[in-house]
Structures are given as C-alpha cells and as structure tokens.
Design an enzyme around this catalytic site. Structure first.
Site: not given
Length: 371
Positions: A45, A140-142, A109
């Site tokens: 996403t 977790i998108k970084i 996300i």
C-alpha cells in the site's frame, strides 16, 4: 484453478504481490479471489492507494462517522482507517504467512511520507504502526532516503519486519542492504529471534525508464534513441547482482547460520507507462527465484492474459546490463542525477498523495458531523 501465467511465475520462485488495497476489496471477496485465482501472496500500500480507496467507496462511512464523533486528530483518524484495512488484510493472508514461514502473506503499510527526512520521527512512527496493526505479518515501509537508513537499522533491530521503499540507485541499494544487516546484528544482540524478521527492498523500475527516455528523446540521436526502454530493466538486473554479491559475504553467512532471512529484492513501479512497450515488460524481464513483483491490478491482469512462461529473465544478463548503463553514460545520461531526481520526485508524489488523503478524510469527517 489458478491462472497458468501467474502460476508459472509462482513456480519460478516469484512472489506476486498486488499494489492495491481497499476495504471494498476486503468486504466483497475480490482480494481473496486474487489469492485463489491469480497466485497473489501479499499486498503493498501507499498514500495514493488509501486516498483513492477513501474517495471512491462508501465502505468507510461507518468508521468515518465514529471518528467524526471522537476527539481524535486528523492524523490519528488516518491511522485508524489505514491500519484497520491493513490489519484485516493481514488476517486474510494469515494462512499464507504461516505456510510460507513468514516469507509471504505480507501486507505493507507506509510511514507518514512527511517524515522521510526525519530519522527519529520515522523510527517512532514505524514502531507505532507496528503496534497499532498488531499483526505479525505486517511490513512497515520506510523510504530509502539517507535519513531513512538509520531508521531501517533501528526498526529491524527492534524485531520489526521492514519493506524498504523508493530505491532507484545501486549505491543506495548497497547502503540499504548494509542497514538491514546491521539491524539484524543489533537484533541478535538484543535477543530477538532472527528467523522472525523479514525484509524486502523495493527497487523501482518504470520510473527509471520514464526519466531516462525523456532525456534520450531530447538528445534525439540514433544512438540515444536506440537505448529507450532499456535502462529500467538493466538497472534492476544489476540490483539483483548486488543482492547476490551480498549473499556471498561472510557477514551474511554468519547471520544466515543464526536463522536470518535474506532481504528479498522487490520489483516496484512495474506498471508500464509508455504504451509502445509491452505491458508485461517489467514482469517478464525480471523473473528469477527469490524475488517479489508487486503489480498494479492492470499489470496483474495483463500478465494473467498474455504474460510470459516464467523463464528466468535475469540469469546471464549482467554484462549486457552494465553495457547499457555504460552506453547511457556515453550519450550523456548522468545516472547519479537521474536517481537523485527520481528520489526527490518520489517523495514529492507521496507527500502530495498524503495531503490528498488528509484532505479527503477531513471532508468526509466534516460531512459526517453535519449529517
């Protein structure tokens, strides 16, 4: 029965993830259908996806009404909406997550993109998102900004699985790999089970062609024009070579012996933007075992209809790929300038989408309060 083309990709060792999520897809069974019929094993996403989902559906009306009656801030309300969708998608993929021992069944996300240049705030937000979703199979998108590298290490060290996004540059990709390995080493020292930590590194493809093709068209020479549509795939193939080289180091072998999982390359931005190119170019050309391809719905359907047979598109291509990048340099394309611009533009686009998401939710909240 699953589609033969997506089945061929899966059999070749490619994990098919869909770059799309909405509450409507969860409620009406269409996401489950993609799993059952098109071999989809994960979801990514971003702010654009959530902004479109909120704008185009009535599925959020009940929660929006609840939020309108609460004392939550706008940012807190956005987190409530996005994490609920991600948590529900994580539940849908829980079986796949278990059966693949955490490799697939993943839902990503993204940290608030406004924090991309702020290390400490990114770390805090990543941990908050992980706790809020409260599902083991969330990623977790970084973003892979210079400031994001330290955050990738810190979040990995906390035992949280990370999707590193917005990678264009081979040197930055090497730094991303180092950040992940450092995070694993710190996680090991903190007593975390390394086998529970997973990561993907999202290497963007089509945007590289879009920018370089524009510059080649401006040059207009036969030599320049002959290179159109070749840079994105060549760059990604060389990224896989970087990944393979990392797996040969003693540093990685030590971690692997202690249960660590490799940070798989993920091909992102795989929707073809130039209609003169095959609409499955960035899928068929990048098939190889141990990778992820996250596709927009349109690209997935194109692959299902007329994609390739799952033949390896990377093995034996490194020399030719290096020659393409060398040829681009010879005609005057500045690789470093291209990737620097693409990172900056990528952050600007995510910021704009985040503002669109905030504005859309604010309008929905205002409407709910008036009704």
């Amino acid at each position: 029965m699953s589609n033969k083309n997506t089945q061929a990709l899966s059999a070749a060792g490619v994990s098919i993830w869909i770059d799309d999520l909405s509450r409507g897809q969860l409620n009406d069974g269409s996401l489950q259908k993609l799993v059952d019929e098109f071999n989809v094993t994960g979801v990514t996403t971003n702010p654009t996806i959530f902004a479109n989902a909120l704008k185009n559906g009535d599925d959020y009306a009940e929660q929006v009404a609840e939020l309108a009656a609460s004392d939550l801030t706008l940012d807190e309300s956005v987190m409530e909406i996005t994490t609920r969708d991600v948590a529900n998608a994580c539940d849908l993929f829980a079986g796949l997550y278990q059966s693949t021992k955490g490799v697939d069944g993943r839902v990503s996300i993204e940290v608030d993109p406004r924090l991309a240049r702020k290390t400490a705030e990114t770390i805090e937000e990543a941990k908050k998102l992980f706790e809020k979703v409260s599902k083991e199979n969330v990623l977790i998108k970084i973003p892979a900004t210079q400031e994001g590298l330290e955050a990738i290490t810190a979040v990995t060290a906390a035992g949280i699985s990370v999707n590193v996004t917005l990678i264009f540059d081979l040197e930055r990709y090497r730094a991303v790999i180092n950040a992940y390995l450092l995070g694993l080493e710190q996680a090991r020292e903190a007593g975390h089970d390394l086998s529970k930590i997973h990561s993907v590194a999202s290497f963007f493809v089509s945007r590289v062609d879009s920018e370089i093709d524009k510059r080649l068209n401006e040059l207009g020479t036969d030599e320049a024009l002959a290179l159109r549509g070749k840079a994105g795939v060549a760059n990604a193939r060389l990224a896989f070579q970087v990944f393979e080289q990392a797996l040969e180091t003693e540093r990685w072998k030590t971690l692997a012996a202690q249960g660590a999982n490799p940070q798989r390359p993920l091909w992102a931005s795989t929707g073809v933007k130039d209609p003169s190119y095959s609409d499955t170019l960035y899928v068929d050309s990048l098939v190889t075992a141990g990778t992820v391809n996250t596709m927009p719905h349109k690209t997935l359907m194109a692959v299902a209809d007329h994609g390739g047979d799952g033949a390896d598109g990377i093995a034996g291509t490194y020399e030719a790929s290096n020659e393409i990048l060398d040829s681009l340099a010879r005609v005057g394309i500045d690789y470093d300038d291209v990737v620097e611009l693409l990172e900056a533009e990528g952050l600007e686009k995510f910021d704009a989408s985040w503002e669109e998401l905030l504005d859309g939710l604010q309008q929905s909240l205002d409407a709910a309060r008036k009704s």
